[in-house]
Design an enzyme around this catalytic site. Structure first.
Site, PDB file in Angstrom:
ATOM      1  N   CYS A 142       1.084  -1.143   0.320  1.00 33.02           N
ATOM      2  CA  CYS A 142      -0.115  -0.176   0.539  1.00 33.02           C
ATOM      3  C   CYS A 142       1.184   1.025   0.029  1.00 33.02           C
ATOM      4  O   CYS A 142       1.342   1.776  -1.470  1.00 33.02           O
ATOM      5  CB  CYS A 142      -1.201  -0.316   0.894  1.00 33.02           C
ATOM      6  SG  CYS A 142      -2.188   0.662   1.232  1.00 33.02           S
ATOM      7  N   HIS A 194      -3.662  -4.976  -0.485  1.00 35.50           N
ATOM      8  CA  HIS A 194      -3.707  -5.394   0.920  1.00 35.50           C
ATOM      9  C   HIS A 194      -3.702  -6.416   0.272  1.00 35.50           C
ATOM     10  O   HIS A 194      -4.748  -7.703   0.584  1.00 35.50           O
ATOM     11  CB  HIS A 194      -4.704  -4.671   2.026  1.00 35.50           C
ATOM     12  CG  HIS A 194      -3.974  -3.247   2.120  1.00 35.50           C
ATOM     13  ND1 HIS A 194      -2.881  -3.109   2.926  1.00 35.50           N
ATOM     14  CD2 HIS A 194      -4.619  -1.991   2.083  1.00 35.50           C
ATOM     15  CE1 HIS A 194      -3.668  -1.935   3.739  1.00 35.50           C
ATOM     16  NE2 HIS A 194      -4.452  -1.333   2.350  1.00 35.50           N
ATOM     17  N   GLU A 199      -2.656  -9.214   3.086  1.00 39.95           N
ATOM     18  CA  GLU A 199      -3.311  -9.624   4.301  1.00 39.95           C
ATOM     19  C   GLU A 199      -4.445  -9.411   4.697  1.00 39.95           C
ATOM     20  O   GLU A 199      -5.021  -9.976   5.693  1.00 39.95           O
ATOM     21  CB  GLU A 199      -2.605  -8.525   5.082  1.00 39.95           C
ATOM     22  CG  GLU A 199      -2.666  -7.336   5.807  1.00 39.95           C
ATOM     23  CD  GLU A 199      -2.484  -6.155   5.155  1.00 39.95           C
ATOM     24  OE1 GLU A 199      -3.149  -5.542   4.867  1.00 39.95           O
ATOM     25  OE2 GLU A 199      -2.167  -6.894   3.703  1.00 39.95           O
TER      26      GLU A 199
END
Length: 214
Positions: free
Chosen positions: A82, A193, A195
């Site tokens: 990001c 992202h 994650e």
């Protein structure tokens, strides 16, 4: 033996969600603001959320700009996520002109606000989008990622590399391709992202942690 990953702690970032995801992928994770520890790491992740200038200010305040640059120059794997990906670029036009780490030649510019026929686009862009290869995915963290995989994004600015061959993947925003991931040698970055992108994102992080260390 577990692969070791150091997450750079410079006061701006979603450190613990990234750490949990990397641990879920089998990595041994350290979160560090120690320049020497970061420079000596096997693999480094530079996360980040928020404004570009704040991120670079945090790196400078922690004395981490040159250690991150030296780590990148060593040839070992570096991943920006990001804002962390944006800071890999040379310069950002977010609220003025601000120098980045200069590790991937290019600039950070605003997302388009309208499509070609003038209809407005919602900024910031938040949500799930499908990504497709812009250049070769082989031997990158996305080698096991299928074209059309959905990932989660939250951003208002995006990276435009000087050389289009640095673009690893794109997604469509309105009627235009937007950089979703980049690669320049041992340096990789994703605007999305991983994650927060479910099993597909974990596969990408696994691809990163299994990148050979030179």
């Amino acid at each position: 033996m577990k692969k070791h990953v150091t997450i750079v702690d410079y006061g701006v970032g979603n450190l613990f969600s990234v750490s949990r995801a990397l641990e879920q992928c089998g990595a041994e994770v350290a979160i560090s603001a120690d320049p020497a520890e970061i420079e000596a790491s096997e693999r480094v992740v530079l996360p980040g959320v928020g404004a570009f200038a704040d991120g670079m200010r945090g790196l400078h305040a922690c004395g981490l700009v040159e250690p991150v640059r030296r780590f990148a120059a060593s040839g070992r794997p570096l991943l920006g996520i990001c804002l962390g990906m944006q800071m890999l670029a040379s310069v950002s036009q977010e609220f003025g002109s601000h120098d980045g780490l200069g590790l991937i030649p290019g600039q950070v510019v605003p997302l388009p606000t309208v499509v070609e026929d003038g209809r407005p686009l919602k900024i910031p862009h938040i949500g799930w989008d499908v990504i497709d290869p812009a250049y070769q995915w082989e031997e990158s963290m996305m080698a096991d990622t299928a074209p059309g995989t959905a990932v989660y994004l939250v951003h208002s600015f995006h990276v435009v590399p000087d050389d289009p061959r640095y673009v690893l993947a794109t997604y469509r925003f309105g009627d235009r391709p937007i950089t979703a991931a980049i690669r320049y040698g041992n340096i990789q970055g994703c605007q999305f992202h991983p994650e927060k992108s479910g099993p597909a994102g974990l596969r990408m992080l696994s691809g990163f942690i299994n990148t050979p260390v030179s």
